[in-house]
Design a protein around this motif. Sequence first.
Motif, PDB file in Angstrom:
ATOM      1  N   ASP D  69      -6.099   2.207   0.350  1.00  0.00           N
ATOM      2  CA  ASP D  69      -4.681   2.200   0.272  1.00  0.00           C
ATOM      3  C   ASP D  69      -4.669   1.576  -1.256  1.00  0.00           C
ATOM      4  OD1 ASP D  69      -2.033   2.201   1.443  1.00  0.00           O
ATOM      5  OD2 ASP D  69      -2.220   0.446   0.405  1.00  0.00           O
ATOM      6  N   LYS D  70      -5.215   0.536  -1.449  1.00  0.00           N
ATOM      7  CA  LYS D  70      -5.217  -0.049  -2.817  1.00  0.00           C
ATOM      8  C   LYS D  70      -5.712   0.950  -3.928  1.00  0.00           C
ATOM      9  CE  LYS D  70      -4.675  -4.838  -1.733  1.00  0.00           C
ATOM     10  NZ  LYS D  70      -5.613  -5.611  -0.749  1.00  0.00           N
ATOM     11  N   ALA D  71      -6.764   1.541  -3.657  1.00  0.00           N
ATOM     12  CA  ALA D  71      -7.150   2.735  -4.689  1.00  0.00           C
ATOM     13  C   ALA D  71      -6.206   3.833  -4.841  1.00  0.00           C
ATOM     14  CB  ALA D  71      -8.710   2.895  -4.327  1.00  0.00           C
ATOM     15  N   GLY D  72      -5.212   3.821  -4.098  1.00  0.00           N
ATOM     16  CA  GLY D  72      -4.291   5.167  -3.996  1.00  0.00           C
ATOM     17  C   GLY D  72      -4.353   6.128  -3.209  1.00  0.00           C
ATOM     18  N   GLY D  73      -5.441   6.042  -2.152  1.00  0.00           N
ATOM     19  CA  GLY D  73      -5.365   7.170  -1.338  1.00  0.00           C
ATOM     20  C   GLY D  73      -5.279   6.832   0.164  1.00  0.00           C
ATOM     21  N   LEU D  74      -5.202   7.640   1.252  1.00  0.00           N
ATOM     22  CA  LEU D  74      -5.034   7.386   2.765  1.00  0.00           C
ATOM     23  C   LEU D  74      -6.058   7.161   3.611  1.00  0.00           C
ATOM     24  CD1 LEU D  74      -2.557   6.960   4.899  1.00  0.00           C
ATOM     25  CD2 LEU D  74      -2.826   9.529   5.093  1.00  0.00           C
ATOM     26  N   GLY D  75      -6.267   5.931   3.940  1.00  0.00           N
ATOM     27  CA  GLY D  75      -7.357   5.617   4.970  1.00  0.00           C
ATOM     28  C   GLY D  75      -6.694   6.103   6.430  1.00  0.00           C
TER      29      GLY D  75
END
Lengths: 373, 373, 373, 373
Positions: D69-75
């Motif tokens: 999430d922090k890196a910009g994606g969806l876990g």
Amino acid sequence: MRETAEIGLNRFARRGYDLDEVSIVPSRRTRDVDDVSTAWQIDAFRFDIPLITSPSDAVVSPETALAVDKAGGLGVLNAEGLWTRYEDPTPVYRKLRDAAGSEGPPTALLQEVYCEPVKTELISARIKELRDAGATTAVRVSPQHTEQLAPAALSAGVDLLVIQGTVVSAEHVTTQGDALNLKEFIADLDVPVIVGGAADYRTALHLMRTGAAGVIVGVGADSFSTTDLIMGIRVPLASAIADAAAARRDYLDETGGRYVHVIANGRIETSGSIARALACGADAVQLGEPLRIAREVPAGGVWWDSVAAHPRLPRGGASAPLPPAGSLQQVLLGPAEQADGRTNLFGALRRTMAKTGYRDLKEFQRVDLVIGG
Amino acid sequence: MRETAEIGLNRFARRGYDLDEVSIVPSRRTRDVDDVSTAWQIDAFRFDIPLITSPSDAVVSPETALAVDKAGGLGVLNAEGLWTRYEDPTPVYRKLRDAAGSEGPPTALLQEVYCEPVKTELISARIKELRDAGATTAVRVSPQHTEQLAPAALSAGVDLLVIQGTVVSAEHVTTQGDALNLKEFIADLDVPVIVGGAADYRTALHLMRTGAAGVIVGVGADSFSTTDLIMGIRVPLASAIADAAAARRDYLDETGGRYVHVIANGRIETSGSIARALACGADAVQLGEPLRIAREVPAGGVWWDSVAAHPRLPRGGASAPLPPAGSLQQVLLGPAEQADGRTNLFGALRRTMAKTGYRDLKEFQRVDLVIGG
Amino acid sequence: MRETAEIGLNRFARRGYDLDEVSIVPSRRTRDVDDVSTAWQIDAFRFDIPLITSPSDAVVSPETALAVDKAGGLGVLNAEGLWTRYEDPTPVYRKLRDAAGSEGPPTALLQEVYCEPVKTELISARIKELRDAGATTAVRVSPQHTEQLAPAALSAGVDLLVIQGTVVSAEHVTTQGDALNLKEFIADLDVPVIVGGAADYRTALHLMRTGAAGVIVGVGADSFSTTDLIMGIRVPLASAIADAAAARRDYLDETGGRYVHVIANGRIETSGSIARALACGADAVQLGEPLRIAREVPAGGVWWDSVAAHPRLPRGGASAPLPPAGSLQQVLLGPAEQADGRTNLFGALRRTMAKTGYRDLKEFQRVDLVIGG
Amino acid sequence: MRETAEIGLNRFARRGYDLDEVSIVPSRRTRDVDDVSTAWQIDAFRFDIPLITSPSDAVVSPETALAVDKAGGLGVLNAEGLWTRYEDPTPVYRKLRDAAGSEGPPTALLQEVYCEPVKTELISARIKELRDAGATTAVRVSPQHTEQLAPAALSAGVDLLVIQGTVVSAEHVTTQGDALNLKEFIADLDVPVIVGGAADYRTALHLMRTGAAGVIVGVGADSFSTTDLIMGIRVPLASAIADAAAARRDYLDETGGRYVHVIANGRIETSGSIARALACGADAVQLGEPLRIAREVPAGGVWWDSVAAHPRLPRGGASAPLPPAGSLQQVLLGPAEQADGRTNLFGALRRTMAKTGYRDLKEFQRVDLVIGG
């Protein structure tokens, strides 16, 4: 029209596809695995799984034929193999297994043990043994020895007769005496006959016209075969199956309803390949080498094919022993303890049919296919 | 029309097929192996098997040429090889074999031993030796040295003359003096000439028009060749054979009946490849490297091709010794003791013809082919 | 039309061919090797062999640029490489060579040594050094630094300017200031410019319209490149060359006679690949990695490409040292002591041209091609 | 029309292409890397990079979901995985890692640890933990357990629901009770649903019609999968993506504006493959195995897929630990310290878009493609 390539000026070759080039595409429907049937019926005989064994001494003894029967398939004993040449073949098996190096038993030894003549009384004895145990019985004879050996099998009450050589045609030409007339021979029989191998539409159709109940497609080219290297003969199996299925449809139409089964034989080593073969149009598969990982097989995991024992032109087919991966029951019906496609062969087939939404094998022959990937 | 690809805008390439992409399909008929003939006749010379040897020092000595003759094929001695450079080449062979590492004899050594000049009197002597032993005789000369060396061979009574280079054309252009005019040269001869290698329809047709009795198709690209790596030249052999066979048909029509033989030369290493080459339209095959497993070969199983000795641009072709697999007789006619397609080369061909129902080589050129698998 | 595949519904991809899929077919004519010319002329500069070097620090120093000039080709020094960052790069080379493991110098070290800024005075000095030695001089600048660095090169009297990045277009879009306008930049120059890499017909045509004398085709994808893995960009080189050659023809027509040279850059590692590139339509080849086996190269046989030093996204290109195979003269012009296609690169080209009957490079661009084999 | 092959008489197969057969062609424009956006928005959720994770226990813990999430994606956390079966799965992870040989944790052990039942209260707890940390939350349920497990996730406030199995259809047939009716189920929900895997145009279209916000294309066939071997099912991913993108267009038209996202899932292991998947028409990619080189992953670099734990038919997916190559941030956004396409996955994507001149992902779906090379 089948793709053809002009390999040189005015010389054409068809484009054929191997099983591993073709894959199954899931589509708009899925189905519960418990609602799927893998049953197969040929003539009066019904099987839970669409399997006949190769008539291979490495994997088929009367004992394993019985185990295959119990698992729902059809074991085929070689009427020209060790069990009909030797009263007790156990020491022969032991000798072959002991001599097996990394490339299986030496060719010279194979040639030697197959010099022992076939005894027709042993053919009868083996069949009776199986019948007494309650199994559906089948033996294989070669086209060359059919007239000599089949009578013993028939009088012993065999259920199905398999006439099988690497390449079989409905028209064998010889100047050295009479050739077997398959059509006349089969017409005279009461038991259903499975015949092969065939490699193309026309041969399959001609073999269907002999009155056979099933036609084997392929030239026995398992992954140990060197028929390709030695004879330049190669049968892209997906195409050969589909062509034979077309012959089946045309023959069905021509006869107003006689359905001749197409049985695929070749490099079918995983459950994925079984699914592919059926998806291309086969009604059943003939398996030899994949069964050698069953604990019960008579050769202890060593593999050879009967052509590996040819006196002048051996054609591959031998290998070192593979350690057992489970019982024959497990190999055929699971559960699998490895994720390599070599066990639970028909459980996996059932799951493939479920994931693609099909109920039975006949429907599954229409599944979408894709080439590539 | 042959398949072509537009590799980039307006730049086209034909699609070619290698022998191992093409396979033979059994069809509706089978035949007794004893009813099959592998005989080949070129000009007045009849052979039991459709074989000429490569003019390779590694496998052809006068002794092995004789053995090939006895086995029913044609041995071709290199008129520019060790046997015509050295009175007794035995020590040279020994030196090469002793120096052979895993990649064969060192290039520098090959270059050195081939510096010794060719002696025309040795050409005569070798031919007489073979004639005295009753063999059909053939020697190879390169196009560059044909005018200088052929007379010695002809006056010694050679039966067939082979004019062979990697690439030969009917039209060699030079500003450095006169080029060999193949048409005039051949017209003046009494003996049949085999010429090559050629790689396409047009060159094959032009070479046929020189009056040659046979045209070699292929650029000698056995599996040790690096002609592809070094020169960017590659000849997909199945296509080249089929194209040359088309040239043969067209030339037959053009002349109202002159049949020029197509002889395939390239990566033909197994009996399966021999069958493929003939099935694609060849009348015979030229074999070098596959013969080095015969016990009699002069280099003890080491292999090199003459281009490996080129002084400025060696082009591959050398390898470590392979242990013998049997006599030359066994390699060519069996029986095979291994199932690898490297022995009983022509017995296997006979069996392939039987399994596909053909009686002779000319008929067999029509066998069904398949690509893929 | 170029072949296209519909990879999915309504989504198309062109079919491209790599150099090693395409081969040269000898045809009806052969020619004496001494009658063949490999000369190449671009603008006023004439070369004996159609070679420009990659602007690679691993193989190009002022000394090797001079040696390439002597051998008849064009050495291109990187104006953004070690020779313009360091007064004396020898210790840097030593450090990289000493640190080179089996995958070449570590990425971190490459990144470090390329942090040292470029000095314009060193650009001038290197060019003067080469001019004083009598060589034709060429340096490479990246599109990003052309405006900053080219003036130093031009005022030092460079003969040809190479503007080269992995991917270059005639239309660079930026919101971060002014982009280099190639057309205006080139119009103002007196020296010929070579620009690239380009990957398709349209980009090549647009680059030709900038006034460039030569366009480099390919994205520098030698066999150590990982551009494909990292960026998904792949340029089937045979097709890209042929497309650029089509752009050359169309631009020639559009301008009524301006001939812009097509220079192939990519996995060209053997003399066979050089022949293939020219046969597909290139006027010359750009070589980097194949030269590292020359005894004179500054990095002692270690290879890295400039993109391997990228600070955030290194893209392959490094390797362990290869032992020298001879002098640069030998690598380019022979004689070859190995039959692997890596030495006598242009002697082999000359021989290929002879075997296929062509006199010069422009004619050779029409040679027959075949795919497959 | 899509290419089809007639594999045998009247039996057709489509031709499919894998991602690695397709490549991106730079064209007439280039762009500054800083002017490029890799942003992706699905429903109300906006991401900096087009990434959702596989719901894989080997790489997704609540902690790594947060890092993604922090890196910009969806876990995506697996609602049927270790984190919802065990209060504290740490000892289970340790056991699996300790037992992992060269082929990963033994199948038997995987089967054992997944016998522990799923606890709905743990589903709620994990989601709350992530929500409290401020992350966008997503969990995956299988179609079989959706009705049982989804309520817990929904009432815990999950942002997106992923309904995912190897093969999912909009029409599941069963005689064993009620099947999940996806259309009714989704219609009743307030949160967007992502559903899959699908393999062809029709299934993708049917799944879009269920009201899903996104459709996963592919059957999870990463490079450890044996679905192909075991079930004969193979999905050439480039073609499947392009077909699903066609379904997206057709559904957009059919609904007058509902845009359903296509999410590619399969052998996507490098930044190059990510670029290829998006270029073929995907809106985002689903990655599992490539993330295991991140330092934070819970299984310490060991990989297994949930199907590897199937009780009767395990289907591959396990492997030995890989040493970490950097933080998750580095793996996703760089900088890369190796030139192997496995780190800086989305930085590389951005650069590919720049080199081909595109501004955003939607435009990039139109980039030129080439097959071959």
